[in-house]
Design a protein around this motif. Structure first.
Motif, PDB file in Angstrom:
ATOM      1  N   THR A 179       1.221  -0.998   0.802  1.00  0.00           N
ATOM      2  CA  THR A 179       0.143   0.189   0.196  1.00  0.00           C
ATOM      3  C   THR A 179       0.861   1.265  -0.141  1.00  0.00           C
ATOM      4  O   THR A 179       1.408   1.687  -0.987  1.00  0.00           O
ATOM      5  N   GLU A 180       1.933   1.379   0.972  1.00  0.00           N
ATOM      6  CA  GLU A 180       2.737   2.492   1.081  1.00  0.00           C
ATOM      7  C   GLU A 180       4.182   3.090  -0.129  1.00  0.00           C
ATOM      8  O   GLU A 180       4.229   4.426  -0.429  1.00  0.00           O
ATOM      9  N   GLU A 181       4.224   1.527  -0.587  1.00  0.00           N
ATOM     10  CA  GLU A 181       4.556   1.769  -1.801  1.00  0.00           C
ATOM     11  C   GLU A 181       4.763   2.302  -2.996  1.00  0.00           C
ATOM     12  O   GLU A 181       5.176   2.785  -4.167  1.00  0.00           O
ATOM     13  N   GLN A 182       3.452   2.019  -3.421  1.00  0.00           N
ATOM     14  CA  GLN A 182       2.207   2.332  -4.733  1.00  0.00           C
ATOM     15  C   GLN A 182       2.136   3.607  -4.862  1.00  0.00           C
ATOM     16  O   GLN A 182       1.246   4.128  -4.013  1.00  0.00           O
ATOM     17  N   ARG A 183       2.768   4.356  -5.738  1.00  0.00           N
ATOM     18  CA  ARG A 183       2.046   5.564  -5.713  1.00  0.00           C
ATOM     19  C   ARG A 183       1.574   5.342  -7.794  1.00  0.00           C
ATOM     20  O   ARG A 183       2.070   4.835  -8.737  1.00  0.00           O
ATOM     21  N   GLY A 184       0.403   6.003  -7.904  1.00  0.00           N
ATOM     22  CA  GLY A 184      -0.135   5.740  -9.438  1.00  0.00           C
ATOM     23  C   GLY A 184      -1.161   4.609  -9.683  1.00  0.00           C
ATOM     24  O   GLY A 184      -0.854   3.636  -8.674  1.00  0.00           O
ATOM     25  N   PRO A 185      -1.856   4.347 -10.733  1.00  0.00           N
ATOM     26  CA  PRO A 185      -1.913   2.763 -10.897  1.00  0.00           C
ATOM     27  C   PRO A 185      -0.818   1.649 -10.815  1.00  0.00           C
ATOM     28  O   PRO A 185      -0.082   1.747 -11.195  1.00  0.00           O
ATOM     29  N   LEU A 186      -1.525   0.767 -10.812  1.00  0.00           N
ATOM     30  CA  LEU A 186      -0.991  -0.647 -10.392  1.00  0.00           C
ATOM     31  C   LEU A 186       0.213  -1.185 -11.077  1.00  0.00           C
ATOM     32  O   LEU A 186       1.579  -1.005 -11.482  1.00  0.00           O
ATOM     33  N   LEU A 187      -0.827  -0.781 -11.945  1.00  0.00           N
ATOM     34  CA  LEU A 187      -0.335  -1.187 -13.891  1.00  0.00           C
ATOM     35  C   LEU A 187      -0.044  -0.503 -15.293  1.00  0.00           C
ATOM     36  O   LEU A 187       0.213  -0.681 -16.367  1.00  0.00           O
ATOM     37  N   GLY A 188       0.724   0.648 -14.575  1.00  0.00           N
ATOM     38  CA  GLY A 188       1.216   1.879 -15.401  1.00  0.00           C
ATOM     39  C   GLY A 188      -0.315   2.404 -15.638  1.00  0.00           C
ATOM     40  O   GLY A 188      -0.032   3.100 -16.174  1.00  0.00           O
TER      41      GLY A 188
END
Length: 951
Positions: free
Chosen positions: A190-199
C-alpha cells in the motif's frame, strides 16, 4: 486456525513455520475468486502484513485441487531480465507443460531463450528478432500460449510496486485478455504504490472475475493461536498481550519475535526482545530518504512516544510552522508516520517508534526529552503520565516519583487501571520509595490485580506483593485477602482458604473489621478442608474482632454468618434468628446484600435438611432482596433453587424444559452442572433408566466439587449405580471421601442420600457392625436438630439394619420413612421407601398392593426404571396385570408399557438401557421399540428431537 479447511483440502500445521491464523475469511475470498476463472485478483497491504503467507496458503490449497500455481516476485535491485517476475512464475509451471513441443501453440517459442530449462518442451523460437513493440506483443502471446498449455493455472506476481515498466505493461495486457481457466494474482504494498498499479487504469473485462483484497492487521485472538503453535504452554495470556502491544498485529514482527522466543528459555524472558532486524531495515530504508527537517520531525515523534498534533511535533523538533507542515507531509508520504486521528500523528506501532528512538544519539534524545518536558509542563491540564515518562527518561528517579504518583492517582480516578498498574510496578521498584508509600502503592496495585481477567497471572503477582520486605501488616493482610479472593472465586484453588486465614492473622489487630469479615467467611466455608471445630474457632475470633469495631457492614457480615452456622447445624433457633435480620430498604446496600446472602444460605440449608416449604419462602425473599440490591449472581442462584424445589416436589414433567430455559437464561451458572442441581439431573437420568448419563452427571459433580458438602449426594448416586451392578467395592470407593467430609464437617443433618446408601453398601459388603456404628453416629448427629429429611433417612437406615433379621419391623420403619417424605412434600423418595417396605412384607398380597402404589407414583413422575423394577417384583410375586381392553385393546394407541418405552426413547435411551430399565429381555425391548415407532409414525431421531411423546 492452523490451516484453512474446505472439503478435503487441508494444509499441514505451520506450513510456513507458524500456524496460519486470523486469515480464514481472506483465504476463503481468494479461493472463491480464483476458482471461477479467468480471474484477476489484487492483494494489497503494508510491508510485513502477511501477503506472501496468504498467497502460499492459497497456492497449497489450489495445488491440492489440481490447479497449477507459478510464483514470481519483483525486487528493487533485481538483476536485468526482461519480464523477469513473469518468467520466474512460468518456470515454476514448467512441469505441467506437455512433453511434446508439438502439442503447444508455436507462439510459446518466443519464451524459449528466457526459459532454457524448458527448451525441450517449448516450440523453437522465431528466427528473426522483431522490433521492440512487436516483441512485446509476441511475448504477451507467448505467455498466453504457455498458460493455455498448463491450465488450470494461476500466475502469481508478488510485490508489483517494484515492477519495471515493461513488466507492468505485460501484466496489464495479460489482465485484459486472460486465457480460459487461468488467473492472475498480484500483490503489492500500500505505502509503496503511487499511481495505477499496472501503469494505466485497469478494469476487469466482461467475463473476467476476481476481487480486490486489502489485508488488515491480525487480531489478538489470531496472535494467541500463532503463539500457541510456536510456544505451547509458554504462550501465556500476558506474553500474548505483550507481543500484541509490540507488533500491533503486524505478522512480520510477530513471527520474528516468536522465532526468538522459541529458542530454549526464550519464552521466560520476553523482556529481552529487541526490534526485529527486518523492521529496522524497512525503517532505515524509509528514513534514509528523508530531508533534515523530516528526520527531525520523526525523531521528535519517537521521543514523544504517543501520537501528537502538528504544533507539538514541530515545537519538539525545533521547526518553524512552514518547516513542520512540509516535513509532516514528507514523512506521511514515506509511511514513516501515520495519521491516528484528526491532528494526531505517530508511528504505526510501538516497535517502529522504538527502532527510530534507539537510533537517536544519546545527546539528541536527552535534548528532545528536556524540550518535550518543558512543552508539556506549560499545557493545561497537564499530561501527567507523559511528564512522568520524560522525567524518568532523563534519569532522575527521585524527581520522577512525584509526577509518577500523580499520574497513578489520575489514572485511578478516570478508571485507566492498566496505566495505573504499569506505573505502580515501576514505583514499587524504586530503591528509595518512602515507607509510607510502600504499603499504599502495593495495596493499590493489589486491588487492580484482584479484578484482573488473567487470574492465574494475578495470583503470582499478588504473592510477590505480599512478600515485599517491610510491608506493614495492615496492607499485607489486605493483599493476602485479595489473593484469597482470586484463588477461591476465580481459580478454584483451595489454597485460597489458607491465604484468607493468613490475611485474618495480619488484620486482627490492624483492621479488626476486615479481619472479622474474613474470619466469619472462613467459619462457614463449605469446602471440606477445615473441620467444624476449626470453623467454630474462627467464628469465635470473628465475634471478638467485630466487638472492637463499629463498622456496620462487618457487624452485618458476622451476624449473617453466625446465622449461616445455625443453618449448617440445623439449629431449631434459626427461624427466630432469621426474623431479626435487617431488611429495611434504608439500610446500607452491603448490609442488605449480607441479609440476602444469609437468606440464600438458609434456603440451601433448608433444602438439605428437608424443610422445603420454608426453603421456598426463604428463596423468594432472598430473590427479592438480591434483585433490589443489584446482586445478579445471587439472583441466578435463587432461581436455580426455585427450579430444584419444583423437582423435589415431583414436578418432573417440565423438568427438562425448565432446566433448558434456565441454562439459556444463565449460560454461565456454575450450579447447573454441579452441587444439588447436577445431582438432581443424575438422579432423574437414573430413574429414567439412562445409567450412563446418570453416571456422567454424578462424576461431573464430584470432579468439580469433590470436597464440597453439596457433592456428597452425587457420590451416593454413583454408589447406587454400582450397587445395581453388584459392584459393592466400587460403591464403597465412591462413598469414602464423601463420608470423610460429612464426618469432618459434622454435617449429619444434611440428608443427601449418603447415609442410607453407605449403610446398605456396608451391609452388602458383610460389615454389619460398621453399618450399625455409622447409623448410630448419624442418629447422634441429628438428635435435637431440625432436620425432617435426616430423620427420614435415619428411619431408612433402621429399616436396612432390620431387613434381614426382622423384616416386618423393617417394613414398618420404611413405611414411616415414606410417610415422613410425603409430609416433607417429596414424592420420589417416598415412593422408593414404600417400595423398600413392600419388599420386606411376608404377605404377597400386601406386598403387591404396596408395590402397586409405589409403581403408580413412580410412573406419574416418569421414573420408568424404578417403576419397572416394582412391576418386575409384582410379577415375581405372581401378580398379573389384566388388560381392561383385552390383549389387543389399545389398537393404534400406546399401551402403558409402550408409553414407558416411548418416554425412554425420547430421553435418548438405547435398547439395552430400555431392557434394563423395564426388567425385560433385549428381544422384548426391541419388540416394544418397533411397536412404539410404528404407532407414532416416527423414528428414534425424531422422537428424541421432539422430546416427551404426545399424550
Amino acid at each position: 486456525m492452523t490451516a484453512f479447511d474446505q472439503s478435503d483440502d487441508r494444509l499441514p500445521r505451520g506450513a510456513r513455520g507458524f500456524a496460519f491464523a486470523g486469515r480464514d475469511r481472506e483465504l476463503a475470498a481468494l479461493l472463491d475468486a480464483l476458482t471461477e476463472r479467468p480471474a484477476v485478483v489484487l492483494v494489497e497491504g503494508e510491508a510485513g502484513i502477511g501477503k506472501s503467507r496468504l498467497v502460499a496458503e492459497t497456492a497449497a490449497v489450489l495445488r491440492g485441487r489440481g490447479v497449477g500455481v507459478g510464483t514470481g516476485g519483483c525486487h528493487p535491485l533485481r538483476e536485468p531480465l526482461a519480464y523477469g517476475p513473469v518468467i520466474d512464475a512460468l518456470r515454476r509451471l514448467g512441469d505441467r507443460l506437455p512433453a511434446e513441443p508439438g502439442l503447444i501453440d508455436p507462439a510459446a517459442g518466443v519464451l524459449a531463450p528466457a526459459l532454457p530449462a524448458l527448451a525441450d518442451r517449448l516450440p523453437a523460437p522465431p528466427p528473426e528478432q522483431p522490433a521492440a513493440a512487436a516483441q512485446r506483443y509476441r511475448t504477451a502471446e507467448g505467455v498466453r500460449a504457455v498458460l493455455r498449455a498448463v491450465a488450470p493455472a494461476v500466475l502469481v506476481v508478488e510485490d508489483v510496486h517494484w515492477a519495471d515498466e515493461v513488466t507492468r505493461e505485460l501484466l496489464l495486457v495479460l489482465a485484459q485478455d486472460l486465457p480460459a481457466d487461468t488467473a492472475l494474482l498480484l500483490t503489492y504494498r500500500t505505502e509503496e504504490q503511487r499511481g495505477p498499479l499496472l501503469g494505466s487504469a485497469f478494469r476487469r473485462p466482461p467475463g473476467t472475475g476476481g476481487t480486490d483484497l486489502l489485508l488488515g492487521r491480525l487480531a489478538p485472538g489470531a496472535l494467541a493461536r500463532i503463539a500457541g503453535s510456536a510456544l505451547g504452554a509458554g504462550a501465556t495470556p500476558a506474553l500474548v498481550r505483550a507481543l500484541y502491544e509490540r507488533s500491533a498485529g503486524l505478522p512480520l514482527i510477530i513471527e520474528e519475535d516468536l522465532i526468538t522466543l522459541a529458542e530454549p528459555g526464550g519464552a521466560a524472558h520476553p523482556e529481552l526482545l529487541g526490534v526485529p532486524r527486518s523492521l529496522r531495515e524497512v525503517l532505515t530504508e524509509r528514513t534514509g530518504r528523508l530531508s533534515a527537517q523530516g528526520s527531525a520531525l520523526v525523531g521528535a515523534a519517537a521521543v514523544l512516544a504517543v501520537p501528537a498534533g502538528e504544533e507539538l511535533l514541530g515545537a519538539a523538533a525545533g521547526l518553524t510552522e512552514q518547516q513542520t507542515e512540509a516535513a509532516l507531509l514528507e514523512v506521511l508520504a514515506a509511511s514513516v508516520l501515520v495519521e491516528h486521528g484528526p491532528d494526531a500523528y505517530g508511528f504505526s506501532h510501538a516497535l517502529a517508534r522504538r527502532a527510530v528512538y534507539d537510533d537517536l544519539p544519546g545527546p539528541t534524545r536527552t535534548r528532545l526529552h528536556r524540550r518535550v518536558l518543558g512543552l508539556l509542563a506549560d499545557r493545561q491540564p497537564p499530561a501527567l503520565v507523559q511528564i512522568a515518562h520524560h522525567t524518568r527518561a532523563l534519569g532522575d528517579l527521585d524527581a520522577w516519583l512525584a509526577p509518577a504518583q500523580a499520574a497513578v492517582d489520575h489514572s485511578l480516578a478516570v478508571g485507566d487501571l492498566g496505566t495505573a498498574a504499569g506505573l505502580l510496578r515501576q514505583i514499587l521498584d524504586h530503591p528509595r520509595l518512602p515507607a509510607d508509600r510502600l504499603g499504599t502503592d502495593a495495596l493499590a496495585l493489589a486491588g487492580i490485580l484482584r479484578d484482573s481477567a488473567e487470574a492465574r497471572e494475578a495470583v503470582e503477582e499478588l504473592r510477590r506483593l505480599s512478600a515485599i520486605p517491610g510491608l506493614p501488616a495492615a496492607q499485607r493482610g489486605e493483599i493476602r485477602a485479595h489473593l484469597a479472593e482470586v484463588l477461591i472465586n476465580k481459580v478454584g484453588d483451595p489454597n485460597g482458604w489458607t491465604a484468607a486465614e493468613l490475611a485474618a492473622q495480619d488484620l486482627e489487630e490492624a483492621n479488626p473489621a476486615k479481619a472479622a469479615r474474613i474470619l466469619a467467611t472462613l467459619a462457614i466455608a463449605d469446602t471440606g478442608e477445615a473441620s467444624a471445630a476449626e470453623q467454630r474457632d474462627w467464628m469465635t475470633r470473628a465475634q471478638a474482632a467485630v466487638a472492637r469495631t463499629t463498622d456496620p457492614v462487618a457487624q452485618a457480615v458476622v451476624s449473617a454468618n453466625q446465622l449461616t452456622r445455625l443453618v449448617y447445624d440445623a439449629d431449631p433457633a434459626l427461624p427466630a434468628a432469621l426474623a431479626r435480620l435487617p431488611r429495611e430498604p434504608d439500610r446500607q446496600p452491603d448490609v442488605l446484600r449480607a441479609t440476602a446472602v444469609t437468606l440464600y444460605n438458609a434456603t440451601e440449608g433448608a433444602i438439605c435438611v428437608g424443610l422445603d416449604r420454608r426453603a421456598l419462602q426463604l428463596d423468594e425473599e432472598a430473590l427479592a432482596l438480591s434483585t433490589g440490591s443489584n446482586v445478579p449472581v445471587l439472583v441466578m442462584y435463587c432461581r436455580a433453587y426455585q427450579l430444584l424445589l419444583g423437582w423435589l416436589a415431583g414436578r418432573w414433567t417440565d423438568w427438562d424444559r425448565e432446566l433448558t430455559a434456565y441454562r439459556t437464561r444463565y449460560p454461565d451458572s456454575p450450579l447447573t452442572g454441579g452441587g444439588l442441581l447436577g445431582t438432581a439431573q443424575g438422579v432423574t437420568a437414573a430413574a429414567r433408566g439412562r445409567t450412563a448419563a446418570a453416571a456422567a452427571c454424578f462424576t461431573q459433580v464430584i470432579e468439580r466439587d469433590a470436597r464440597h458438602m453439596l457433592s456428597v449426594g452425587a457420590a451416593a448416586g454413583l454408589a447406587r449405580l454400582r450397587l445395581a451392578r453388584h459392584d459393592d467395592e466400587g460403591a464403597w470407593e465412591a462413598l469414602t471421601e464423601a463420608l470423610a467430609v460429612v464426618e469432618r464437617k459434622e454435617s449429619w443433618p444434611y440428608a443427601l442420600s449418603l447415609l442410607p446408601t453407605a449403610v446398605e453398601t456396608l451391609l452388602r459388603r458383610g460389615d454389619a457392625a460398621a453399618a450399625e456404628r455409622l447409623a448410630a453416629r448419624h442418629a447422634a448427629g441429628v438428635e435435637g436438630r431440625e432436620c425432617p429429611a435426616a430423620d427420614a433417612e435415619q428411619l431408612l437406615c433402621q429399616g436396612l439394619l432390620l431387613r434381614q433379621e426382622a423384616p416386618e419391623l423393617a417394613a414398618a420403619a420404611f413405611s414411616r420413612a415414606a410417610a415422613a417424605w410425603r409430609a416433607i412434600g417429596r414424592p420420589y423418595p417416598a415412593a422408593l421407601a414404600q417400595e423398600s417396605a413392600a419388599r420386606c412384607l411376608a404377605d404377597p398380597q400386601r406386598a403387591v398392593t404396596a408395590l402397586e402404589a409405589a409403581a403408580t407414583a413412580l410412573e406419574e413422575l416418569g421414573a420408568v426404571a424404578d417403576a419397572g423394577r416394582c412391576r418386575h417384583r409384582q410379577r415375581e410375586l405372581g401378580r398379573t396385570s389384566p388388560n381392561p381392553r383385552g390383549r389387543s385393546g389399545y389398537g393404534g394407541e400406546l399401551s402403558p408399557r409402550e408409553r414407558q418405552v416411548a418416554e425412554l426413547l425420547a430421553r435418548g435411551a438405547a435398547n439395552k438401557e430400555i431392557a434394563e430399565a423395564l426388567f425385560v429381555s433385549p428381544r422384548t425391548a426391541e419388540h416394544h421399540v418397533a411397536a412404539v415407532l410404528r404407532k407414532l409414525g416416527t423414528t428414534r431421531e425424531r422422537l428424541r428431537a421432539d422430546g416427551r411423546p404426545a399424550e
